[in-house]
Motif scaffolding. Sequence first.
Motif, PDB file in Angstrom:
ATOM      1  N   GLY A  90       0.760  -1.246   0.000  1.00 24.34           N
ATOM      2  CA  GLY A  90       0.000   0.000   0.000  1.00 24.34           C
ATOM      3  C   GLY A  90       0.787   1.289   0.000  1.00 24.34           C
ATOM      4  O   GLY A  90       0.231   2.353  -0.261  1.00 24.34           O
ATOM      5  N   TRP A  91       2.095   1.217   0.274  1.00 23.88           N
ATOM      6  CA  TRP A  91       2.871   2.447   0.312  1.00 23.88           C
ATOM      7  C   TRP A  91       4.340   2.102   0.061  1.00 23.88           C
ATOM      8  O   TRP A  91       4.749   0.942   0.130  1.00 23.88           O
ATOM      9  CB  TRP A  91       2.731   3.164   1.659  1.00 23.88           C
ATOM     10  CG  TRP A  91       3.435   2.434   2.772  1.00 23.88           C
ATOM     11  CD1 TRP A  91       2.979   1.357   3.467  1.00 23.88           C
ATOM     12  CD2 TRP A  91       4.748   2.717   3.279  1.00 23.88           C
ATOM     13  NE1 TRP A  91       3.928   0.933   4.381  1.00 23.88           N
ATOM     14  CE2 TRP A  91       5.017   1.755   4.284  1.00 23.88           C
ATOM     15  CE3 TRP A  91       5.711   3.676   2.982  1.00 23.88           C
ATOM     16  CZ2 TRP A  91       6.213   1.735   4.997  1.00 23.88           C
ATOM     17  CZ3 TRP A  91       6.907   3.653   3.694  1.00 23.88           C
ATOM     18  CH2 TRP A  91       7.147   2.703   4.696  1.00 23.88           C
ATOM     19  N   GLY A  92       5.113   3.129  -0.229  1.00 23.95           N
ATOM     20  CA  GLY A  92       6.543   2.949  -0.406  1.00 23.95           C
ATOM     21  C   GLY A  92       7.255   4.281  -0.341  1.00 23.95           C
ATOM     22  O   GLY A  92       6.615   5.344  -0.251  1.00 23.95           O
ATOM     23  N   TRP A  93       8.569   4.241  -0.375  1.00 22.57           N
ATOM     24  CA  TRP A  93       9.342   5.474  -0.275  1.00 22.57           C
ATOM     25  C   TRP A  93      10.576   5.395  -1.182  1.00 22.57           C
ATOM     26  O   TRP A  93      11.082   4.315  -1.492  1.00 22.57           O
ATOM     27  CB  TRP A  93       9.782   5.774   1.153  1.00 22.57           C
ATOM     28  CG  TRP A  93      10.638   4.725   1.809  1.00 22.57           C
ATOM     29  CD1 TRP A  93      10.214   3.646   2.535  1.00 22.57           C
ATOM     30  CD2 TRP A  93      12.086   4.647   1.798  1.00 22.57           C
ATOM     31  NE1 TRP A  93      11.293   2.902   2.981  1.00 22.57           N
ATOM     32  CE2 TRP A  93      12.447   3.490   2.543  1.00 22.57           C
ATOM     33  CE3 TRP A  93      13.095   5.436   1.240  1.00 22.57           C
ATOM     34  CZ2 TRP A  93      13.782   3.116   2.742  1.00 22.57           C
ATOM     35  CZ3 TRP A  93      14.430   5.062   1.433  1.00 22.57           C
ATOM     36  CH2 TRP A  93      14.759   3.915   2.176  1.00 22.57           C
ATOM     37  N   THR A  94      11.032   6.561  -1.592  1.00 23.84           N
ATOM     38  CA  THR A  94      12.283   6.714  -2.333  1.00 23.84           C
ATOM     39  C   THR A  94      13.052   7.857  -1.696  1.00 23.84           C
ATOM     40  O   THR A  94      12.464   8.867  -1.304  1.00 23.84           O
ATOM     41  CB  THR A  94      12.027   7.030  -3.808  1.00 23.84           C
ATOM     42  OG1 THR A  94      11.227   5.987  -4.370  1.00 23.84           O
ATOM     43  CG2 THR A  94      13.331   7.135  -4.584  1.00 23.84           C
ATOM     44  N   ALA A  95      14.362   7.703  -1.583  1.00 24.27           N
ATOM     45  CA  ALA A  95      15.166   8.734  -0.921  1.00 24.27           C
ATOM     46  C   ALA A  95      16.452   8.987  -1.685  1.00 24.27           C
ATOM     47  O   ALA A  95      16.966   8.104  -2.380  1.00 24.27           O
ATOM     48  CB  ALA A  95      15.495   8.326   0.512  1.00 24.27           C
ATOM     49  N   ILE A  96      16.945  10.202  -1.563  1.00 19.17           N
ATOM     50  CA  ILE A  96      18.333  10.514  -1.896  1.00 19.17           C
ATOM     51  C   ILE A  96      19.100  10.454  -0.580  1.00 19.17           C
ATOM     52  O   ILE A  96      18.779  11.183   0.376  1.00 19.17           O
ATOM     53  CB  ILE A  96      18.454  11.898  -2.541  1.00 19.17           C
ATOM     54  CG1 ILE A  96      17.680  11.940  -3.870  1.00 19.17           C
ATOM     55  CG2 ILE A  96      19.925  12.262  -2.766  1.00 19.17           C
ATOM     56  CD1 ILE A  96      17.623  13.324  -4.507  1.00 19.17           C
ATOM     57  N   LEU A  97      20.063   9.565  -0.509  1.00 16.76           N
ATOM     58  CA  LEU A  97      20.828   9.329   0.712  1.00 16.76           C
ATOM     59  C   LEU A  97      22.230   9.900   0.533  1.00 16.76           C
ATOM     60  O   LEU A  97      22.980   9.422  -0.319  1.00 16.76           O
ATOM     61  CB  LEU A  97      20.902   7.828   1.007  1.00 16.76           C
ATOM     62  CG  LEU A  97      19.545   7.117   1.130  1.00 16.76           C
ATOM     63  CD1 LEU A  97      19.745   5.615   1.266  1.00 16.76           C
ATOM     64  CD2 LEU A  97      18.753   7.666   2.310  1.00 16.76           C
TER      65      LEU A  97
END
Length: 310
Positions: A90-97
């Motif tokens: 149902g959800w997710g995330w993307t990041a610049i680390l």
Amino acid sequence: MAKTHYFPTDEVHFTWDAGNAPVITIDSGDTVVVHTRDVSDDQIGPDSNVDVIPELNWDRVYPLAGPIFVNGAQPGDTLAVEILDLHTQGWGWTAILPGLGLLADDFSEPYLKIFDLTTGDVTWLGDHVAIPIDPFLGTMGVCPAGASAVPIMPPGAFGGNMDTRQLTRGTTLYLPVQVEGALFSCGDAHAAQGDGEVCVTGIESPMYGALRFTLLKDRSIPAPQYLTAGPLAPRVAGSAWYGTTGVGPDLYAGAQEAVRAMIDYLSSEHGLTPEDAYVLASLAVDLRISEIVDAGEYVVSALVPLSIFS
């Protein structure tokens, strides 16, 4: 008769280690149902903001469901893993680390984007970029021979953190067994990713999966191989594509040049911020080695399907 096993949700490990005790034992032909955690091990959630990035406990990153002991598996055998089903939660995330990714020197500040995965077969970046949802497990592998607290992130001949987006439902992954019982583990699921995962994250998502295991005693392979169910990019097979390139004697530098040019294109032609353009390049842009035989000058292409833009 083949059985279906349900892997316990409270059992994870964070390194490859031949000493990790098997959680379940199966026979060739059995199916295992897993519910994998997101790669942050629930440190990032649907309500998180960018402030969580500097506080991440990296000892908890890459929780894997496993190990799974396959009866009869011995070094030199091949383990076939058929991906029967995958569903996001149902959800997710993307990041610049900061410090990670293909363009770490270009993007030094943390960035986080939370995605709603409940609105159909796409998720939206802004109001005009529709990213196809095509789930896969970024990490699937057997335990490396002699492994002792080996980090999950680098892949190897045993499989592991391959981040290969073609390992979707209907694909069969073949892994070279390196230890008795194979000791298979999986996790790091993605709802979407382009070839290259250039910002070092896909859409990281908790995932439901069903995997069927077959032991091949008469086959040995040197490294992972896979058989897909059909076209490599079925969701955008009919799309026009826009490509940028990097040219030179270094494939890594060429990939950087191609992605920088793609970010410029996405920003100027589609109105994305540089950060969103970099994220989109990680989620929907495919890197290709277009040429590698011409007198030491190699061509890397970055390709974006134009059908994602409304």
